[in-house]
Design an enzyme around this catalytic site. Structure first.
Site, PDB file in Angstrom:
ATOM      1  N   LYS A  15      31.240  39.127  44.116  1.00  0.00           N
ATOM      2  CA  LYS A  15      30.261  39.954  44.840  1.00  0.00           C
ATOM      3  C   LYS A  15      30.359  41.424  44.402  1.00  0.00           C
ATOM      4  O   LYS A  15      29.359  42.054  44.086  1.00  0.00           O
ATOM      5  CB  LYS A  15      30.469  39.857  46.369  1.00  0.00           C
ATOM      6  CG  LYS A  15      30.356  38.449  46.930  1.00  0.00           C
ATOM      7  CD  LYS A  15      30.528  38.422  48.423  1.00  0.00           C
ATOM      8  CE  LYS A  15      31.873  38.899  48.915  1.00  0.00           C
ATOM      9  NZ  LYS A  15      33.013  38.058  48.503  1.00  0.00           N
ATOM     10  N   ARG A  90      29.383  38.933  57.859  1.00  0.00           N
ATOM     11  CA  ARG A  90      30.408  37.913  57.623  1.00  0.00           C
ATOM     12  C   ARG A  90      30.556  36.964  58.796  1.00  0.00           C
ATOM     13  O   ARG A  90      31.379  36.048  58.739  1.00  0.00           O
ATOM     14  CB  ARG A  90      31.736  38.633  57.427  1.00  0.00           C
ATOM     15  CG  ARG A  90      32.375  38.450  56.066  1.00  0.00           C
ATOM     16  CD  ARG A  90      33.594  39.341  56.075  1.00  0.00           C
ATOM     17  NE  ARG A  90      34.521  39.065  55.050  1.00  0.00           N
ATOM     18  CZ  ARG A  90      34.585  39.734  53.910  1.00  0.00           C
ATOM     19  NH1 ARG A  90      33.731  40.692  53.637  1.00  0.00           N
ATOM     20  NH2 ARG A  90      35.521  39.451  53.039  1.00  0.00           N
ATOM     21  N   ARG A 129      42.956  39.918  39.374  1.00  0.00           N
ATOM     22  CA  ARG A 129      42.039  41.055  39.576  1.00  0.00           C
ATOM     23  C   ARG A 129      42.781  42.391  39.571  1.00  0.00           C
ATOM     24  O   ARG A 129      43.851  42.541  40.147  1.00  0.00           O
ATOM     25  CB  ARG A 129      41.311  40.900  40.909  1.00  0.00           C
ATOM     26  CG  ARG A 129      40.584  42.187  41.300  1.00  0.00           C
ATOM     27  CD  ARG A 129      39.600  41.992  42.388  1.00  0.00           C
ATOM     28  NE  ARG A 129      40.200  41.589  43.645  1.00  0.00           N
ATOM     29  CZ  ARG A 129      39.490  41.272  44.709  1.00  0.00           C
ATOM     30  NH1 ARG A 129      38.172  41.298  44.657  1.00  0.00           N
ATOM     31  NH2 ARG A 129      40.079  40.913  45.827  1.00  0.00           N
ATOM     32  N   ARG A 162      45.273  44.564  44.690  1.00  0.00           N
ATOM     33  CA  ARG A 162      45.139  44.686  46.142  1.00  0.00           C
ATOM     34  C   ARG A 162      46.231  43.915  46.877  1.00  0.00           C
ATOM     35  O   ARG A 162      46.603  42.829  46.462  1.00  0.00           O
ATOM     36  CB  ARG A 162      43.752  44.167  46.570  1.00  0.00           C
ATOM     37  CG  ARG A 162      42.685  45.223  46.480  1.00  0.00           C
ATOM     38  CD  ARG A 162      41.295  44.712  46.638  1.00  0.00           C
ATOM     39  NE  ARG A 162      41.049  43.768  47.719  1.00  0.00           N
ATOM     40  CZ  ARG A 162      39.849  43.251  47.985  1.00  0.00           C
ATOM     41  NH1 ARG A 162      38.810  43.614  47.269  1.00  0.00           N
ATOM     42  NH2 ARG A 162      39.693  42.393  48.965  1.00  0.00           N
ATOM     43  N   ARG A 173      42.337  34.051  53.631  1.00  0.00           N
ATOM     44  CA  ARG A 173      40.988  34.638  53.504  1.00  0.00           C
ATOM     45  C   ARG A 173      39.956  33.544  53.232  1.00  0.00           C
ATOM     46  O   ARG A 173      38.849  33.584  53.760  1.00  0.00           O
ATOM     47  CB  ARG A 173      40.969  35.682  52.375  1.00  0.00           C
ATOM     48  CG  ARG A 173      41.619  36.997  52.785  1.00  0.00           C
ATOM     49  CD  ARG A 173      41.937  37.872  51.598  1.00  0.00           C
ATOM     50  NE  ARG A 173      40.782  38.233  50.804  1.00  0.00           N
ATOM     51  CZ  ARG A 173      40.853  38.681  49.549  1.00  0.00           C
ATOM     52  NH1 ARG A 173      42.025  38.817  48.964  1.00  0.00           N
ATOM     53  NH2 ARG A 173      39.771  39.013  48.908  1.00  0.00           N
TER      54      ARG A 173
HETATM   55  P1  AP5 Z   1      35.165  40.394  42.655  1.00  0.00           P
HETATM   56  O1  AP5 Z   1      33.843  40.872  42.149  1.00  0.00           O
HETATM   57  O2  AP5 Z   1      36.192  41.425  43.001  1.00  0.00           O
HETATM   58  O3  AP5 Z   1      34.941  39.359  43.864  1.00  0.00           O
HETATM   59  P2  AP5 Z   1      34.467  39.616  45.353  1.00  0.00           P
HETATM   60  O4  AP5 Z   1      33.568  38.480  45.713  1.00  0.00           O
HETATM   61  O5  AP5 Z   1      33.935  40.994  45.533  1.00  0.00           O
HETATM   62  O6  AP5 Z   1      35.863  39.437  46.084  1.00  0.00           O
HETATM   63  P3  AP5 Z   1      36.547  40.263  47.240  1.00  0.00           P
HETATM   64  O7  AP5 Z   1      37.962  39.773  47.304  1.00  0.00           O
HETATM   65  O8  AP5 Z   1      36.356  41.735  47.096  1.00  0.00           O
HETATM   66  O9  AP5 Z   1      35.762  39.744  48.443  1.00  0.00           O
HETATM   67  P4  AP5 Z   1      36.214  39.714  49.855  1.00  0.00           P
HETATM   68  O10 AP5 Z   1      34.937  39.374  50.490  1.00  0.00           O
HETATM   69  O11 AP5 Z   1      37.342  38.838  50.222  1.00  0.00           O
HETATM   70  O12 AP5 Z   1      36.855  41.178  50.081  1.00  0.00           O
HETATM   71  P5  AP5 Z   1      36.345  42.440  50.859  1.00  0.00           P
HETATM   72  O13 AP5 Z   1      36.808  43.632  50.172  1.00  0.00           O
HETATM   73  O14 AP5 Z   1      34.897  42.305  51.206  1.00  0.00           O
HETATM   74  O15 AP5 Z   1      35.749  39.376  41.559  1.00  0.00           O
HETATM   75  C1  AP5 Z   1      37.036  38.801  41.718  1.00  0.00           C
HETATM   76  C2  AP5 Z   1      37.728  38.725  40.324  1.00  0.00           C
HETATM   77  O16 AP5 Z   1      37.028  37.773  39.510  1.00  0.00           O
HETATM   78  C3  AP5 Z   1      37.692  40.044  39.534  1.00  0.00           C
HETATM   79  O17 AP5 Z   1      38.910  40.178  38.853  1.00  0.00           O
HETATM   80  C4  AP5 Z   1      36.520  39.887  38.555  1.00  0.00           C
HETATM   81  O18 AP5 Z   1      36.714  40.615  37.358  1.00  0.00           O
HETATM   82  C5  AP5 Z   1      36.538  38.375  38.313  1.00  0.00           C
HETATM   83  N1  AP5 Z   1      35.206  37.825  38.093  1.00  0.00           N
HETATM   84  C6  AP5 Z   1      34.055  38.144  38.753  1.00  0.00           C
HETATM   85  N2  AP5 Z   1      33.036  37.385  38.313  1.00  0.00           N
HETATM   86  C7  AP5 Z   1      33.562  36.546  37.356  1.00  0.00           C
HETATM   87  C8  AP5 Z   1      33.004  35.524  36.532  1.00  0.00           C
HETATM   88  N3  AP5 Z   1      31.696  35.204  36.612  1.00  0.00           N
HETATM   89  N4  AP5 Z   1      33.827  34.873  35.692  1.00  0.00           N
HETATM   90  C9  AP5 Z   1      35.173  35.200  35.597  1.00  0.00           C
HETATM   91  N5  AP5 Z   1      35.751  36.164  36.349  1.00  0.00           N
HETATM   92  C10 AP5 Z   1      34.947  36.828  37.225  1.00  0.00           C
HETATM   93  O19 AP5 Z   1      37.135  42.274  52.255  1.00  0.00           O
HETATM   94  C11 AP5 Z   1      38.524  42.502  52.354  1.00  0.00           C
HETATM   95  C12 AP5 Z   1      38.935  42.413  53.824  1.00  0.00           C
HETATM   96  O20 AP5 Z   1      38.266  43.448  54.584  1.00  0.00           O
HETATM   97  C13 AP5 Z   1      38.582  41.125  54.549  1.00  0.00           C
HETATM   98  O21 AP5 Z   1      39.555  40.119  54.345  1.00  0.00           O
HETATM   99  C14 AP5 Z   1      38.523  41.611  56.008  1.00  0.00           C
HETATM  100  O22 AP5 Z   1      39.811  41.761  56.540  1.00  0.00           O
HETATM  101  C15 AP5 Z   1      37.895  42.992  55.877  1.00  0.00           C
HETATM  102  N6  AP5 Z   1      36.426  42.947  55.960  1.00  0.00           N
HETATM  103  C16 AP5 Z   1      35.541  43.301  54.977  1.00  0.00           C
HETATM  104  N7  AP5 Z   1      34.281  43.131  55.398  1.00  0.00           N
HETATM  105  C17 AP5 Z   1      34.356  42.659  56.675  1.00  0.00           C
HETATM  106  C18 AP5 Z   1      33.369  42.268  57.621  1.00  0.00           C
HETATM  107  N8  AP5 Z   1      32.057  42.304  57.352  1.00  0.00           N
HETATM  108  N9  AP5 Z   1      33.806  41.835  58.846  1.00  0.00           N
HETATM  109  C19 AP5 Z   1      35.110  41.796  59.139  1.00  0.00           C
HETATM  110  N10 AP5 Z   1      36.097  42.132  58.265  1.00  0.00           N
HETATM  111  C20 AP5 Z   1      35.718  42.556  57.041  1.00  0.00           C
END
Ligand code: AP5
Length: 218
Positions: A15, A90, A129, A162, A173
């Site tokens: 994402k 979410r 990552r 991270r 997660r």
């Molecule tokens: P990446 O693009 O970083 O993936 P992502 O989907 O953004 O993953 P996140 O871990 O950031 O998502 P998340 O939803 O768990 O975390 P968030 O920060 O929102 O890609 C991942 C890896 O794969 C990278 O190394 C990339 O290079 C590689 N890659 C990408 N595409 C690829 C491909 N096609 N092929 C090969 N490799 C590829 O949330 C973190 C925490 O914050 C949550 O756990 C929660 O505690 C809190 N939080 C955030 N939002 C909320 C909410 N709305 N409500 C409540 N709590 C929340």
């Protein structure tokens, strides 16, 4: 009319990677709830301290604080043309709150691209990552390596891993995603907004599929 795109997908689906590319293409603000929490954490705000207790366990931050934070962000002038939402909503409660706040702005969600990736791929993606400290640019040591190890290609800042990418936290997660976020797939499908994209393809192919899906829906 303002455009609001909601990127849906499990942790590690890509994402953040795709949001940066797509937001740039359409001149939209990239609003990532995870990045907003991490920014608060870095600035040692009360919200950051509260969020940390949930994030380090791989659990969701409570709906009320998350909704208030995103509402404030979307209300800023730089989101007047709309936004690309990454990581929000979410939960069904957050999805309803988003619909309501956009209604107040005289707008609505335009399209919900869902990046589908199976669980076994997610763990490998998250363990390899590397994220940039300054602006959250994302790399992968195998699939999308930076030119110089440990340095962001875009802004030269340090790359770090991270805390919530530790295997046990990643597992939780994914579990939390399945229980609390996956129901949104059906919710947005019923609203006619969901477009599924195969997220296992290389990054540029996923970008093209997302752009096509967005253009078709617009
Ligand atoms: P990446 O693009 O970083 O993936 P992502 O989907 O953004 O993953 P996140 O871990 O950031 O998502 P998340 O939803 O768990 O975390 P968030 O920060 O929102 O890609 C991942 C890896 O794969 C990278 O190394 C990339 O290079 C590689 N890659 C990408 N595409 C690829 C491909 N096609 N092929 C090969 N490799 C590829 O949330 C973190 C925490 O914050 C949550 O756990 C929660 O505690 C809190 N939080 C955030 N939002 C909320 C909410 N709305 N409500 C409540 N709590 C929340």
């Amino acid at each position: 009319m303002a455009v609001y795109i909601v990127l849906l997908g499990p942790p590690g689906a890509g994402k953040g990677t795709q949001a940066q590319l797509i937001a740039q293409k359409y001149g939209l603000m990239h609003v990532s709830s995870g990045d907003l929490f991490r920014e608060n954490l870095k600035n040692e705000t009360e919200l950051g301290k509260l969020a940390q207790t949930f994030m380090q366990r791989g659990e969701l931050v409570p709906d009320d604080v998350t909704i208030a934070m995103v509402r404030e962000r979307l209300g800023r002038p730089d989101c007047q043309k709309g936004a690309l939402l990454d990581g929000f909503p979410r939960t069904p409660t957050q999805a309803q709150a988003l619909a309501q706040m956009l209604q107040e702005f005289n707008a609505a969600v335009s399209v919900v691209p869902y990046i589908a990736v199976p669980e076994e791929v997610l763990v490998e993606r998250l363990s390899g990552r590397w994220t940039c400290r300054k602006n959250g640019h994302v790399f992968h040591e195998k699939y999308n390596p930076p030119t110089a190890v440990g340095v962001c290609d875009y802004d030269g800042s340090e790359l770090y891993q991270r805390d919530d990418d530790l295997p046990a936290t990643v597992k939780n997660r994914i579990k939390v995603y399945q229980e609390q976020t996956a129901p949104l797939i059906q919710y947005y499908r019923e609203n006619g907004l969901l477009v599924e994209v195969d997220g296992t393809k290389p990054i540029d192919q996923v970008t093209n599929a997302l752009l096509q899906a967005i253009e078709k829906a617009a």
